[in-house]
Design an enzyme around this catalytic site. Structure first.
Site, PDB file in Angstrom:
ATOM      1  N   GLU A  67       0.818  -1.215   0.000  1.00 28.45           N
ATOM      2  CA  GLU A  67       0.000   0.000   0.000  1.00 28.45           C
ATOM      3  C   GLU A  67       0.854   1.268   0.000  1.00 28.45           C
ATOM      4  O   GLU A  67       0.429   2.309  -0.507  1.00 28.45           O
ATOM      5  CB  GLU A  67      -0.952   0.017   1.196  1.00 28.45           C
ATOM      6  N   PHE A 129     -11.580  -7.454  14.003  1.00 27.56           N
ATOM      7  CA  PHE A 129     -10.495  -7.910  13.131  1.00 27.56           C
ATOM      8  C   PHE A 129     -10.173  -6.832  12.092  1.00 27.56           C
ATOM      9  O   PHE A 129     -11.061  -6.307  11.428  1.00 27.56           O
ATOM     10  CB  PHE A 129     -10.896  -9.213  12.428  1.00 27.56           C
ATOM     11  N   GLN A 130      -8.904  -6.498  11.984  1.00 24.95           N
ATOM     12  CA  GLN A 130      -8.408  -5.483  11.041  1.00 24.95           C
ATOM     13  C   GLN A 130      -9.054  -4.116  11.248  1.00 24.95           C
ATOM     14  O   GLN A 130      -9.297  -3.389  10.296  1.00 24.95           O
ATOM     15  CB  GLN A 130      -8.560  -5.954   9.591  1.00 24.95           C
ATOM     16  N   LYS A 179     -17.748  -1.062   6.006  1.00 29.09           N
ATOM     17  CA  LYS A 179     -18.108  -2.125   5.060  1.00 29.09           C
ATOM     18  C   LYS A 179     -19.613  -2.209   4.836  1.00 29.09           C
ATOM     19  O   LYS A 179     -20.079  -2.396   3.707  1.00 29.09           O
ATOM     20  CB  LYS A 179     -17.572  -3.467   5.576  1.00 29.09           C
TER      21      LYS A 179
END
Ligand SMILES: Cc1ncc(C[n+]2csc(CCOP(=O)(O)OP(=O)(O)O)c2C)c(N)n1
Ligand SMILES: [Mg+2]
Length: 609
Positions: A67, A129-130, A179
């Protein structure tokens, strides 16, 4: 940088209102603002956006290998094309890998938009998570950032992000989208009504300040036009030249402004700063009027601030009012767009002349020419049979020419590139000036070439820098982005080594890279091998790998690289390790202490000893 700023409703545009997902709305918004190229890597949280991206015929996604590469590529793209660069990453580590290029773009005022996926809105704040609070992390290194949890906001936020990035003082904007907002159904509406009541950059300068500045410029005896990167960003280089030639005043261009004024122009004194030319540095020191345009009195230019340009009055023109008076009080502050400022100044100076004012910089030019002649920027020849890094860089510039785009890493090679390439046009020099980010060159060159496919793009990189981001050559090879990379291989972290030579008693702690020639009696790890072998490494990444070790091969190798255009080319230039960057103003000292070369203090006729 204006076309993409025009995401606000255009007259005659037919309003669109179509049902779709948030992810589809994101891609449609990117298309609507004119984003053509996105550099990124997918992952869980951003995955919904990657699905409609596959169907877009307008937005090209380039899959990078890290990235950080996406971020610097967006920066290189933006600096080369004048458009907004775009990078995309997933949540957590994907987003944090963008932090360095975002900070880099912030320091150098480069317009990029970083789009990141975020965990679902219900999970935000749970250490999901993440999950990383990328808005919190990037708050101090973005011009603005957004966390989007409502899909209906996506078009407006994207339009605003591009507008904010490109207008006023350009800079990075981050858009973090949960998301579930990407997955939810929404209605894509375009054009959008932007909601930025507190954001109105002043572009038109104040007429009274312009008149005062013109009066000071024409009545000064020892003026200097101190030009920064803002002049390039504002597209004001033509106006700069008119003002310079109208008055006959000398010009210096900072590291970020190389190309804003032709290097070969007789009024150009070179670059000021820590490794600037004696003439440029000394001109600022002895000046009675610094005419600062789109520049920020950076410590690498001023040296010790209380000793900087002690005799000078200051006119400081900048788009960002926060810069004015930050490091040095301005006698005449001017807030506005550099192009508008220069256009108005030209008229004001013409009015001064019409009223009978005449400039008198004659004695000043006698002094300036004396310094130029006595202390040109040069270098000592390499030990017999070896390549000198300066010669390699200068020769690349001569053979490739000033129409190409050059990107540099950070270190000695960067400074030599700034000194020994000849810059004649704006937007041909990409480097990490404010942050000094090693690893910038290869991905920035990739971004530039992606945006300017018909222009030759050369990265001048160090052997240390190259080992930070060379994997983006895989991206270049797979995506038909045939950049050239000149690795200036001195086997060391040369710039740090130079400081160890000068300030740490030649104790070379952890600056030998073992990738070049033998160092200080320490042999190569294995006889005859290089670790890594940049030629083999490049070939493994789908590039041509060339090596040059002898001065007599220099031209042929550069020409060979120029002729190879079906894949990226890497040239491993083995140069001698002891070359140093001169002139130099040691950190923390006054510009008056400039050394033209080791132990060579220029004689300005005022040495007390
Ligand atoms: C990311 C990052 N880490 C560390 C540094 C400190 N640093 C500045 S120049 C330099 C050496 C660069 O080595 P190389 O790429 O070989 O360039 P050279 O100076 O030898 O030309 C280092 C370690 C930095 N600028 N950026
Ligand atoms: Mg090196």
């Amino acid at each position: 940088m204006t076309e993409q700023a025009a995401a606000a409703p255009q007259r005659g545009e037919t309003p669109i209102a179509e049902p779709m997902t948030g992810a589809q709305s994101l891609i449609r918004s990117l298309e609507a603002v004119g984003a053509e190229t996105v550099f990124g890597i997918p992952g869980g949280a951003i995955l919904p956006a990657y699905d409609p991206l596959m169907d877009s015929t307008k937005v090209r996604h380039i899959l990078v290998r890290h990235e950080q590469g996406a971020g610097h590529a967006a920066t290189g793209y933006a600096q080369a094309t004048g458009k907004v660069g775009v990078c995309m990453a997933t949540s957590g580590p994907g987003a944090t890998n963008l932090v360095t290029p975002i900070a880099d773009a912030y320091m150098d005022s480069v317009p990029i938009v970083a789009i990141t996926g975020q965990v679902a809105s219900a999970a935000i704040g749970t250490d999901a998570f993440q999950e990383a609070d990328i808005c919190g992390i990037t708050m101090p290194i973005t011009k603005h950032n957004y966390l989007v949890t409502d899909p209906s906001e996506i078009p407006r936020v994207i339009a605003e992000a591009f507008h904010i990035a490109a207008t006023g003082r350009p800079g990075p904007v981050l858009v973090d989208i949960a998301k579930d907002a990407l997955q939810a159904r929404t209605v894509f509406r375009w054009p959008v009504e932007q909601q930025l009541p507190g954001y109105r950059p002043v572009t038109k300068p104040h007429a009274k300040q312009i008149r005062e500045a013109a009066r000071m410029l024409t009545s000064a005896k020892r003026p200097v036009l101190y030009v920064g990167g803002g002049v390039i960003k504002a597209g004001a280089t033509a106006e700069l030249r008119i003002l310079a030639e109208l008055t006959g005043a000398p010009v210096v261009t900072t590291l970020m402004a190389l190309g804003a004024f032709p290097d070969t122009h007789d009024q150009h004194l070179g670059m000021p700063g820590m490794h600037g030319s004696v003439a440029a540095v000394t001109a600022l020191q002895k000046s009675d009027l610094l005419f600062a345009l789109g520049t920020r009195f950076d410590d690498r230019v001023t040296g010790r601030l209380d000793g900087f340009a002690p005799l000078a009055k200051i006119v400081h023109a900048d788009i960002d009012p926060a810069e004015i008076g930050k490091n040095r009080i301005a006698d005449v502050p001017i807030v506005g767009d550099a192009r508008e400022i220069l256009a108005d100044l030209i008229q004001a100076v013409q009015a001064e002349f019409a009223a009978g004012t005449a400039v008198d910089y004659g004695d000043w030019w006698v002094q300036l020419n004396g310094w130029r002649k006595t202390y040109p920027v040069g270098w000592d020849p390499a030990p017999d049979g070896m390549l000198s890094p300066q010669q390699v860089i200068e020769r690349i510039g001569q053979l490739v020419g000033p129409d190409a785009i050059y990107a540099a890493g950070v270190g000695q090679h960067q400074m030599w590139a700034s000194q020994f390439l000849t810059f004649e046009k704006p937007a041909t020099w990409l480097n990490s000036g404010g942050a000094g980010t090693m690893g910038y060159a290869v991905p920035a060159a990739m971004g530039a070439k992606a945006g300017m496919p018909d222009t030759a793009v050369w990265a001048i990189d160090g052997d240390g820098c190259f080992q930070m981001t060379n994997q983006e050559l895989v991206t270049c090879a797979l995506n038909n982005i045939p950049i050239k990379v000149a690795v200036i291989n001195n086997g060391s972290l040369g710039m740090v080594r130079q400081w160890q030579t000068l300030f740490y008693d030649q104790r070379y702690s952890n600056t030998v890279l073992h990738s070049g020639p033998e160092h200080d009696g320490i042999a190569q790890p294995a006889q005859g091998t290089r670790i890594p072998d940049f030629v083999k490494l490049s070939e493994a990444m789908g590039c041509y790998g060339l090596r040059c070790e002898r001065p007599e091969d220099l031209d042929a190798v550069i020409q060979q690289a120029m002729a190879l255009n079906d894949a990226p080319v890497v040239i491993d230039f083995i140069v001698h390790q002891d070359a140093m960057v001169w002139p130099m103003v040691a950190a923390g000292t006054s510009n008056d202490e400039i050394l033209a070369a080791r132990n060579v203090r220029p004689d300005f006729g005022d040495n007390e000893e």
